[in-house]
Enzyme design. Sequence first.
Site, PDB file in Angstrom:
ATOM      1  N   ASN A   9      18.983   6.791  -6.540  1.00  0.00           N
ATOM      2  CA  ASN A   9      20.072   7.426  -7.045  1.00  0.00           C
ATOM      3  C   ASN A   9      20.521   7.392  -8.301  1.00  0.00           C
ATOM      4  O   ASN A   9      20.730   6.246  -8.833  1.00  0.00           O
ATOM      5  CB  ASN A   9      21.263   6.768  -6.202  1.00  0.00           C
ATOM      6  CG  ASN A   9      22.504   7.255  -6.176  1.00  0.00           C
ATOM      7  OD1 ASN A   9      22.795   8.387  -6.888  1.00  0.00           O
ATOM      8  ND2 ASN A   9      23.767   6.529  -5.984  1.00  0.00           N
ATOM      9  N   TRP A  10      20.265   8.393  -9.108  1.00  0.00           N
ATOM     10  CA  TRP A  10      20.397   8.546 -10.474  1.00  0.00           C
ATOM     11  C   TRP A  10      21.995   8.645 -11.009  1.00  0.00           C
ATOM     12  O   TRP A  10      22.251   8.392 -12.108  1.00  0.00           O
ATOM     13  CB  TRP A  10      19.729   9.853 -10.995  1.00  0.00           C
ATOM     14  CG  TRP A  10      18.166   9.855 -10.851  1.00  0.00           C
ATOM     15  CD1 TRP A  10      17.631   8.761 -10.661  1.00  0.00           C
ATOM     16  CD2 TRP A  10      17.391  10.747 -11.303  1.00  0.00           C
ATOM     17  NE1 TRP A  10      16.203   9.002 -10.616  1.00  0.00           N
ATOM     18  CE2 TRP A  10      15.880  10.285 -11.034  1.00  0.00           C
ATOM     19  CE3 TRP A  10      17.348  11.987 -11.911  1.00  0.00           C
ATOM     20  CZ2 TRP A  10      14.915  11.052 -11.384  1.00  0.00           C
ATOM     21  CZ3 TRP A  10      16.473  12.766 -12.163  1.00  0.00           C
ATOM     22  CH2 TRP A  10      15.028  12.275 -11.897  1.00  0.00           C
ATOM     23  N   LYS A  11      22.887   8.799  -9.998  1.00  0.00           N
ATOM     24  CA  LYS A  11      24.490   8.781 -10.336  1.00  0.00           C
ATOM     25  C   LYS A  11      24.484   9.940 -11.462  1.00  0.00           C
ATOM     26  O   LYS A  11      23.862  10.865 -11.584  1.00  0.00           O
ATOM     27  CB  LYS A  11      24.766   7.607 -10.632  1.00  0.00           C
ATOM     28  CG  LYS A  11      24.492   6.789  -9.650  1.00  0.00           C
ATOM     29  CD  LYS A  11      25.223   5.098  -9.692  1.00  0.00           C
ATOM     30  CE  LYS A  11      24.756   4.159  -8.608  1.00  0.00           C
ATOM     31  NZ  LYS A  11      25.733   2.979  -8.723  1.00  0.00           N
ATOM     32  N   HIS A  96      28.728   7.647  -0.075  1.00  0.00           N
ATOM     33  CA  HIS A  96      28.276   6.461  -1.050  1.00  0.00           C
ATOM     34  C   HIS A  96      29.810   5.754  -1.170  1.00  0.00           C
ATOM     35  O   HIS A  96      30.764   6.497  -1.482  1.00  0.00           O
ATOM     36  CB  HIS A  96      27.783   7.085  -1.941  1.00  0.00           C
ATOM     37  CG  HIS A  96      27.103   5.868  -3.027  1.00  0.00           C
ATOM     38  ND1 HIS A  96      27.837   5.167  -4.105  1.00  0.00           N
ATOM     39  CD2 HIS A  96      25.961   5.468  -3.395  1.00  0.00           C
ATOM     40  CE1 HIS A  96      27.175   4.333  -4.697  1.00  0.00           C
ATOM     41  NE2 HIS A  96      25.989   4.365  -4.332  1.00  0.00           N
ATOM     42  N   GLU A  98      30.815   4.681  -4.074  1.00  0.00           N
ATOM     43  CA  GLU A  98      31.783   5.234  -5.027  1.00  0.00           C
ATOM     44  C   GLU A  98      32.375   6.518  -4.890  1.00  0.00           C
ATOM     45  O   GLU A  98      33.483   6.833  -5.267  1.00  0.00           O
ATOM     46  CB  GLU A  98      30.405   5.448  -6.343  1.00  0.00           C
ATOM     47  CG  GLU A  98      29.979   4.202  -7.016  1.00  0.00           C
ATOM     48  CD  GLU A  98      28.688   4.371  -7.739  1.00  0.00           C
ATOM     49  OE1 GLU A  98      28.260   5.474  -7.983  1.00  0.00           O
ATOM     50  OE2 GLU A  98      28.314   3.154  -7.944  1.00  0.00           O
ATOM     51  N   GLU A 168      24.938  -0.671   2.006  1.00  0.00           N
ATOM     52  CA  GLU A 168      24.905  -1.050   0.511  1.00  0.00           C
ATOM     53  C   GLU A 168      26.344  -1.899   0.326  1.00  0.00           C
ATOM     54  O   GLU A 168      27.347  -1.335  -0.039  1.00  0.00           O
ATOM     55  CB  GLU A 168      25.229   0.379  -0.251  1.00  0.00           C
ATOM     56  CG  GLU A 168      23.969   1.125  -0.368  1.00  0.00           C
ATOM     57  CD  GLU A 168      23.901   1.942  -1.568  1.00  0.00           C
ATOM     58  OE1 GLU A 168      22.898   1.979  -2.152  1.00  0.00           O
ATOM     59  OE2 GLU A 168      24.791   2.687  -1.537  1.00  0.00           O
ATOM     60  N   GLY A 174      25.227  -2.056  -8.712  1.00  0.00           N
ATOM     61  CA  GLY A 174      25.631  -2.179 -10.154  1.00  0.00           C
ATOM     62  C   GLY A 174      26.010  -3.414 -10.688  1.00  0.00           C
ATOM     63  O   GLY A 174      26.509  -3.449 -12.012  1.00  0.00           O
ATOM     64  N   SER A 213      21.496  -3.646  -6.239  1.00  0.00           N
ATOM     65  CA  SER A 213      20.735  -4.098  -7.658  1.00  0.00           C
ATOM     66  C   SER A 213      19.448  -4.580  -7.226  1.00  0.00           C
ATOM     67  O   SER A 213      18.858  -5.751  -7.312  1.00  0.00           O
ATOM     68  CB  SER A 213      21.878  -5.496  -7.683  1.00  0.00           C
ATOM     69  OG  SER A 213      23.056  -5.142  -8.313  1.00  0.00           O
ATOM     70  N   GLY A 235      20.548   1.716 -10.609  1.00  0.00           N
ATOM     71  CA  GLY A 235      20.153   1.401 -11.990  1.00  0.00           C
ATOM     72  C   GLY A 235      18.618   1.391 -12.235  1.00  0.00           C
ATOM     73  O   GLY A 235      18.013   1.939 -13.120  1.00  0.00           O
TER      74      GLY A 235
HETATM   75  C1  PEP Z   1      23.676   2.509  -5.386  1.00  0.00           C
HETATM   76  O1  PEP Z   1      24.438   2.993  -6.277  1.00  0.00           O
HETATM   77  O2  PEP Z   1      23.406   3.252  -4.487  1.00  0.00           O
HETATM   78  C2  PEP Z   1      22.865   1.090  -5.992  1.00  0.00           C
HETATM   79  C3  PEP Z   1      22.417   0.492  -5.077  1.00  0.00           C
HETATM   80  O3  PEP Z   1      23.197   0.981  -7.239  1.00  0.00           O
HETATM   81  P1  PEP Z   1      22.316  -0.419  -8.003  1.00  0.00           P
HETATM   82  O4  PEP Z   1      20.746  -0.326  -7.618  1.00  0.00           O
HETATM   83  O5  PEP Z   1      22.466  -0.035  -9.289  1.00  0.00           O
HETATM   84  O6  PEP Z   1      23.049  -1.515  -7.366  1.00  0.00           O
END
Ligand code: PEP
Length: 251
Positions: A9-11, A96, A98, A168, A174, A213, A235
């Site tokens: 997931n490049w956000k 998600h 976010e 998640e 993050g 993460s 990330g």
């Molecule tokens: C995500 O946003 O789906 C995610 C898992 O981010 P990160 O790996 O950066 O925690």
Amino acid sequence: MRRKLVLGNWKMHGSKAQVRQLLAGLAARIGEVSSAVDVGVCPTHLHIPLVADLLAGSRIGLGAQDAYADPSGAVTGAVSVSMLVEFGVSWVLVGHSERRQLFGETDQQVATKFAAVLEQGLVPVLCVGETLQQRQEGDTETVVLAQLQAVINKAGIEALGNSVLAYEPVWAIGTGETASPAEAQIVHQALRAHMAAMNAQVAADTRIIYGGSVKGANAQQLFEQADIDGGLIGGASLEAEEFISICKNAD
Ligand code: PEP
């Protein structure tokens, strides 16, 4: 037997030059990843046409980070599922954390979006997860099962069989904090048991991936858990070497 799935997931990251560089890095090393692992990336909507062109003929699939449920209309700034279909998208993240937190998406809206993605023949990746406060108050399972149930109420349990679930924990996204493999497994197992009470086959077939993460260094222990079928990677998916290392650990 469920195939492992690793999605990046490049956000809201990446210039055109960075996208080209990242995909070149992935193309150079994707051969190191077992063919038993499904791999995909979810760029911004704006980068989807570029990524679709660069991925042509590759085993790396294309996903989107969000979509609007209606096929067209007066919805400024939105992109519909049918538009994503035209660009070769396979997966669409829905719900998600976010999107839930920054854009106020409710369980009902997420469920509507989930149904629209399925209706267009794409695979929704339903994200569920608890905040730190909810975990500390012992509400983790209640929260994630309610998020899942809202979708089941709207789309039906059979629909889950054509989707992917992503657990998640919000506090792990993050932050560098990761649920321990055992903590994650407990929640994955609870999600699967919830589905199994309604349809054992759907529960057995549906992939439940973990996000929060994940890195090359912790991926293997997470992915070895009985109910963890891969990862949703934020990330670490922006670094070709790290992302490939995670994918290799999924075999
Ligand atoms: C995500 O946003 O789906 C995610 C898992 O981010 P990160 O790996 O950066 O925690």
